[in-house]
Design an enzyme around this catalytic site. Structure first.
Site, PDB file in Angstrom:
ATOM      1  N   ARG A   1      12.533  -4.345  -8.493  1.00 51.86           N
ATOM      2  CA  ARG A   1      12.627  -5.667  -7.862  1.00 51.86           C
ATOM      3  C   ARG A   1      11.382  -6.518  -8.082  1.00 51.86           C
ATOM      4  O   ARG A   1      11.431  -7.741  -7.934  1.00 51.86           O
ATOM      5  CB  ARG A   1      12.984  -5.531  -6.379  1.00 51.86           C
ATOM      6  CG  ARG A   1      14.430  -5.063  -6.177  1.00 51.86           C
ATOM      7  CD  ARG A   1      14.813  -5.013  -4.715  1.00 51.86           C
ATOM      8  NE  ARG A   1      14.053  -4.052  -3.967  1.00 51.86           N
ATOM      9  CZ  ARG A   1      14.413  -2.789  -3.761  1.00 51.86           C
ATOM     10  NH1 ARG A   1      15.552  -2.346  -4.242  1.00 51.86           N
ATOM     11  NH2 ARG A   1      13.650  -1.972  -3.070  1.00 51.86           N
TER      12      ARG A   1
ATOM     13  N   GLU B   1       6.377  10.623   0.865  1.00 52.04           N
ATOM     14  CA  GLU B   1       6.439  11.423   2.090  1.00 52.04           C
ATOM     15  C   GLU B   1       6.558  12.915   1.737  1.00 52.04           C
ATOM     16  O   GLU B   1       5.879  13.760   2.285  1.00 52.04           O
ATOM     17  CB  GLU B   1       7.641  10.960   2.909  1.00 52.04           C
ATOM     18  CG  GLU B   1       7.572  11.339   4.357  1.00 52.04           C
ATOM     19  CD  GLU B   1       8.760  10.759   5.120  1.00 52.04           C
ATOM     20  OE1 GLU B   1       9.438   9.862   4.585  1.00 52.04           O
ATOM     21  OE2 GLU B   1       8.993  11.235   6.241  1.00 52.04           O
TER      22      GLU B   1
HETATM   23  P1  AMP Z   1       5.393   1.718  -0.912  1.00 51.51           P
HETATM   24  O1  AMP Z   1       4.914   2.410  -2.138  1.00 51.51           O
HETATM   25  O2  AMP Z   1       5.564   2.632   0.262  1.00 51.51           O
HETATM   26  O3  AMP Z   1       4.549   0.501  -0.575  1.00 51.51           O
HETATM   27  O4  AMP Z   1       6.875   1.204  -1.209  1.00 51.51           O
HETATM   28  C1  AMP Z   1       7.094   0.042  -1.896  1.00 51.51           C
HETATM   29  C2  AMP Z   1       8.299   0.138  -2.814  1.00 51.51           C
HETATM   30  O5  AMP Z   1       9.421   0.743  -2.172  1.00 51.51           O
HETATM   31  C3  AMP Z   1       8.735  -1.238  -3.225  1.00 51.51           C
HETATM   32  O6  AMP Z   1       9.021  -1.203  -4.619  1.00 51.51           O
HETATM   33  C4  AMP Z   1       9.971  -1.537  -2.402  1.00 51.51           C
HETATM   34  O7  AMP Z   1      10.948  -2.152  -3.191  1.00 51.51           O
HETATM   35  C5  AMP Z   1      10.443  -0.204  -1.877  1.00 51.51           C
HETATM   36  N1  AMP Z   1      10.620  -0.170  -0.405  1.00 51.51           N
HETATM   37  C6  AMP Z   1       9.902   0.571   0.487  1.00 51.51           C
HETATM   38  N2  AMP Z   1      10.327   0.390   1.722  1.00 51.51           N
HETATM   39  C7  AMP Z   1      11.330  -0.510   1.674  1.00 51.51           C
HETATM   40  C8  AMP Z   1      12.183  -1.129   2.665  1.00 51.51           C
HETATM   41  N3  AMP Z   1      12.069  -0.866   3.986  1.00 51.51           N
HETATM   42  N4  AMP Z   1      13.094  -2.015   2.242  1.00 51.51           N
HETATM   43  C9  AMP Z   1      13.220  -2.306   0.925  1.00 51.51           C
HETATM   44  N5  AMP Z   1      12.468  -1.756  -0.044  1.00 51.51           N
HETATM   45  C10 AMP Z   1      11.525  -0.859   0.302  1.00 51.51           C
END
Ligand code: AMP
Length: 176
Positions: free
Chosen positions: A59, A96
């Site tokens: 995205r 996680e």
């Molecule tokens: P992080 O590495 O934990 O910051 O996760 C970010 C990535 O996971 C991004 O590419 C987001 O598209 C996806 N992502 C994580 N949590 C969500 C959520 N609650 N809703 C939509 N996409 C998420």
């Protein structure tokens, strides 16, 4: 600016129980909202002489590509492992349970180039910080990060400390 928030739909318990998934398709299908989001990102970075905009699969591509065009920058793909065809550099990050990784072509960024990283959403910050490390390992100057949405309660910006972070929508609470 907060207005953009009303175009985001939260889907409870997707893809697994306890997750409130931020669905951006409801923003993308409204041309004015989509354009406004990209315009706000471009306005923030316009004076920074950005040479490469890195979009994170998948995205991050949606916002990163039009942003690169607006800034007169090249667009670079940060992809899941084994998708890019030429020589890559890989960076792992913790999930996680277990680890994941992203890759960029080794010749995607030239030494000293001015670079930003784009994704749709900042959650724990693992993905974005891995992309930032890749940019720096390739010799790029990391000038900041742009996100449509930031989930404040996961404190992802702590992993990006010391960098300029633009988030157009900040979500304070888990169920919003
Ligand atoms: P992080 O590495 O934990 O910051 O996760 C970010 C990535 O996971 C991004 O590419 C987001 O598209 C996806 N992502 C994580 N949590 C969500 C959520 N609650 N809703 C939509 N996409 C998420």
């Amino acid at each position: 600016m907060q207005e953009l928030e009303r175009y985001i739909r939260t889907i409870k318990d997707f893809p697994k129980p306890g997750i409130g998934f931020k669905d951006i398709t409801t923003l993308l299908k409204e041309p004015q909202a989509f354009a406004q989001a990209v315009d706000l990102m471009a306005a923030h970075f316009r004076e920074k002489q950005i040479q490469k905009a890195v979009g994170i699969e998948s995205r991050g591509f949606i916002f990163g590509a039009p942003l690169a065009l607006q800034l007169g920058a090249g667009f670079v793909l940060a992809r899941k492992p084994k998708k890019l065809p030429a020589a890559v550099l890989r960076e792992e990050y913790a999930l996680e349970y277990g680890t994941d990784a992203i890759e960029m072509h080794v010749d995607a960024i030239a030494k000293g180039e001015r670079v930003i990283v784009i994704d749709d959403l900042l959650a724990t910050g693992g993905t974005a910080s891995a992309a930032g490390r890749l940019v720096e390992k390739l010799g790029g100057q990391l000038l900041g990060f742009a996100f449509l949405i930031e989930l404040d309660f996961l404190h992802g910006r702590q992993k990006l400390a010391g960098h300029d972070i633009l988030s157009l929508i900040r979500v304070q609470e888990e169920i919003a």
